[in-house]
Write a protein that holds these residues in place. Structure first.
Motif, mmCIF file in Angstrom:
data_model
loop_
_atom_site.group_PDB
_atom_site.id
_atom_site.type_symbol
_atom_site.label_atom_id
_atom_site.label_comp_id
_atom_site.label_asym_id
_atom_site.label_seq_id
_atom_site.Cartn_x
_atom_site.Cartn_y
_atom_site.Cartn_z
ATOM 1 N N LYS A 173 5.845 54.406 48.664
ATOM 2 C CA LYS A 173 4.594 53.519 48.187
ATOM 3 C C LYS A 173 4.964 51.948 48.518
ATOM 4 O O LYS A 173 3.996 51.133 49.056
ATOM 5 C CB LYS A 173 4.510 53.846 46.776
ATOM 6 C CG LYS A 173 3.272 53.119 46.138
ATOM 7 C CD LYS A 173 2.947 53.549 44.609
ATOM 8 C CE LYS A 173 1.791 52.714 44.246
ATOM 9 N NZ LYS A 173 1.539 52.966 42.762
ATOM 10 N N CYS A 196 5.860 58.201 56.292
ATOM 11 C CA CYS A 196 4.943 57.192 56.462
ATOM 12 C C CYS A 196 3.911 57.660 57.553
ATOM 13 O O CYS A 196 4.211 57.875 58.513
ATOM 14 C CB CYS A 196 5.596 56.062 56.675
ATOM 15 S SG CYS A 196 4.167 54.503 57.116
ATOM 16 N N SER A 246 8.226 56.465 45.325
ATOM 17 C CA SER A 246 8.126 55.067 44.832
ATOM 18 C C SER A 246 8.569 54.298 46.311
ATOM 19 O O SER A 246 8.053 53.267 46.293
ATOM 20 C CB SER A 246 9.074 54.724 43.606
ATOM 21 O OG SER A 246 10.297 55.294 44.041
#
Length: 431
Positions: free
Chosen positions: A278, A264, A275
């Motif tokens: 996200k 991140c 995924s």
């Protein structure tokens, strides 16, 4: 009587006639050279002029008749020259009566007709595969022989077909000659552009004959078919788990290695899967448009709201068949089942200790690294595990409550003392 007029080359306006006269002159000169060559050879019997001329003209005219006047290419037969000339004229006299496609030579039409008839007369004696052209069979045979005659001069990689080498070279040149007229994306191969265009057209030409689902790529259909066949050809050598796709097993191997390549950019937290990253990024979003109708709590993602609502509904739809314990999420059940199976897929790279959860491995490895990422904002003390920080914070909470209690007691005491003082200073009522 005047002198005779000197001999001159006949002048004519006809270019064809001029060319014939020039060629006759050239032939005469070359013939003289040949005659001289034959007559000066020592010990050789000189040929007669008529025989020399006849032999020379025969050879020269034969050569002339099989040489292309456009590109200079020579042929051994006049028929070959006539066929070659169609390249320059664009003539294609042989047409397919099935689709109308035309060809310059009949052989190409004969080969093309096999597309319609399905005829494949050339069969591989190694595997039995058949081909419509002998050249295709020859290329195919390189699979069995291992022959790769076309090599890249940049990286040394070899290929069985020259066209594949030509396409490969674009990796080094970064050439992408095929451009999408919808979005401007470029591709190194026409086939890749054709597949890409299906994004814009919505075309899905590959359909499953079991359930009717359609796909834009044949490879996607092949993977999908494994759902029906139950085939899982990619097996993990660490835990024996099987997967339908090679990409999935590559991602799975990170479970064993502890690798989390996706991080991140807001807080540095790392993840196994794109995924998951996200989903995590929504934590940093200030906007939380999904609100709980029961308690009003808001969430950045719908999936978080749905998970939260199980607190109110009490729905625990995932049950362990070993002990009948129920869970609100499939992932919670999966982690729980490792208690029964004894599976510990996460191993420490420092001491080989194993764990059932990646979070436990990460916490354990801080013993070796000395990392303490969880810091108290009250006193600056750091901890390797978040739960230890939470326990520590209670010290400050108790201290704060005690401090507030003492402060409250002092305030109350002062208030009471103030009331007593006021009472003492009041005048006594007269009797």
């Amino acid at each position: 009587m005047s002198d005779p007029e000197p001999c001159r080359m006949k002048h004519t306006e006809d270019p064809e006639e001029q060319r014939d006269l020039m060629e006759e002159s050239e032939e005469s000169e070359e013939l003289s050279e040949v005659e001289e060559e034959h007559h000066v050879q020592p010990g050789g019997k000189p040929l007669s002029r008529s025989k020399t001329k006849k032999t020379f003209l025969k050879k020269r005219r034969a050569k002339k008749s099989t040489t292309c006047t456009q590109c200079g290419k020579s042929f051994t037969r006049k028929q070959s020259l006539d066929r070659h000339m169609r390249i320059h004229t664009g003539e294609k006299p042989f047409s397919c009566d099935q689709c109308g496609k035309s060809f310059t030579i009949k052989h190409d039409l004969d080969v093309h007709m096999r597309v319609h008839t399905g005829e494949k007369p050339f069969t591989c004696n190694q595997c039995g595969n058949s081909f419509s052209q002998s050249s295709n069979l020859n290329v195919h045979m390189r699979i069995h022989t291992g022959e790769k005659p076309f090599s890249c001069d940049q990286c040394g990689k070899s290929f069985t077909i020259k066209h594949v080498l030509d396409v490969h070279m674009r990796v080094h040149t970064e050439e992408k000659p095929f451009t999408c007229n919808q979005c401007g994306n470029s591709f190194s191969q026409l086939a890749h552009l054709n597949v890409h265009m299906r994004i814009h057209t919505g075309e899905k030409p590959f359909s499953c004959d079991q359930c009717g689902k359609s796909f834009s790529h044949s490879s996607s259909l092949n993977v999908h078919m494994m759902i029906h066949t139950g085939e899982k050809p990619h097996v993990c050598h660490q835990c024996g788990k099987s997967f339908t796709r090679s990409e999935t097993i590559k991602e799975h191997m990170r479970v064993h290695t502890g690798e989390k390549p996706l991080s991140c950019n807001q807080c540095g937290k790392t993840f196994l899967y794109a995924s998951n990253l996200k989903t995590h990024l929504a934590v940093h979003m200030k906007e939380k448009p999904h609100s709980c109708s029961v308690c009003g709590k808001s969430f950045s993602l719908q999936i978080y709201l749905q998970r939260h609502q199980r607190v109110h509904t009490g729905v625990r739809e995932y049950m362990c068949f070993e002990c009948e314990k129920t869970f609100t999420t499939a992932n919670s059940l999966k982690l729980h089942q490792r208690i029964h199976t004894g599976e510990k897929p996460y191993n420490c790279s420092h001491c080989d200790k194993r764990f059932s959860q990646s979070s436990n491995l990460k916490s354990h490895e801080r013993i070796h690294t000395g990392e303490k990422p969880h810091m108290c904002d009250q006193c600056g003390k750091s901890f390797s595990i978040k739960t230890h920080l939470k326990l520590h914070l209670k010290i400050h909470t108790v201290e704060k409550q005690h401090h507030l209690s003492l402060k409250s007691n002092r305030t109350a005491r002062k208030h009471l003392e103030g009331e007593d003082g006021e009472n003492a200073s009041d005048p006594q009522p007269a009797e």
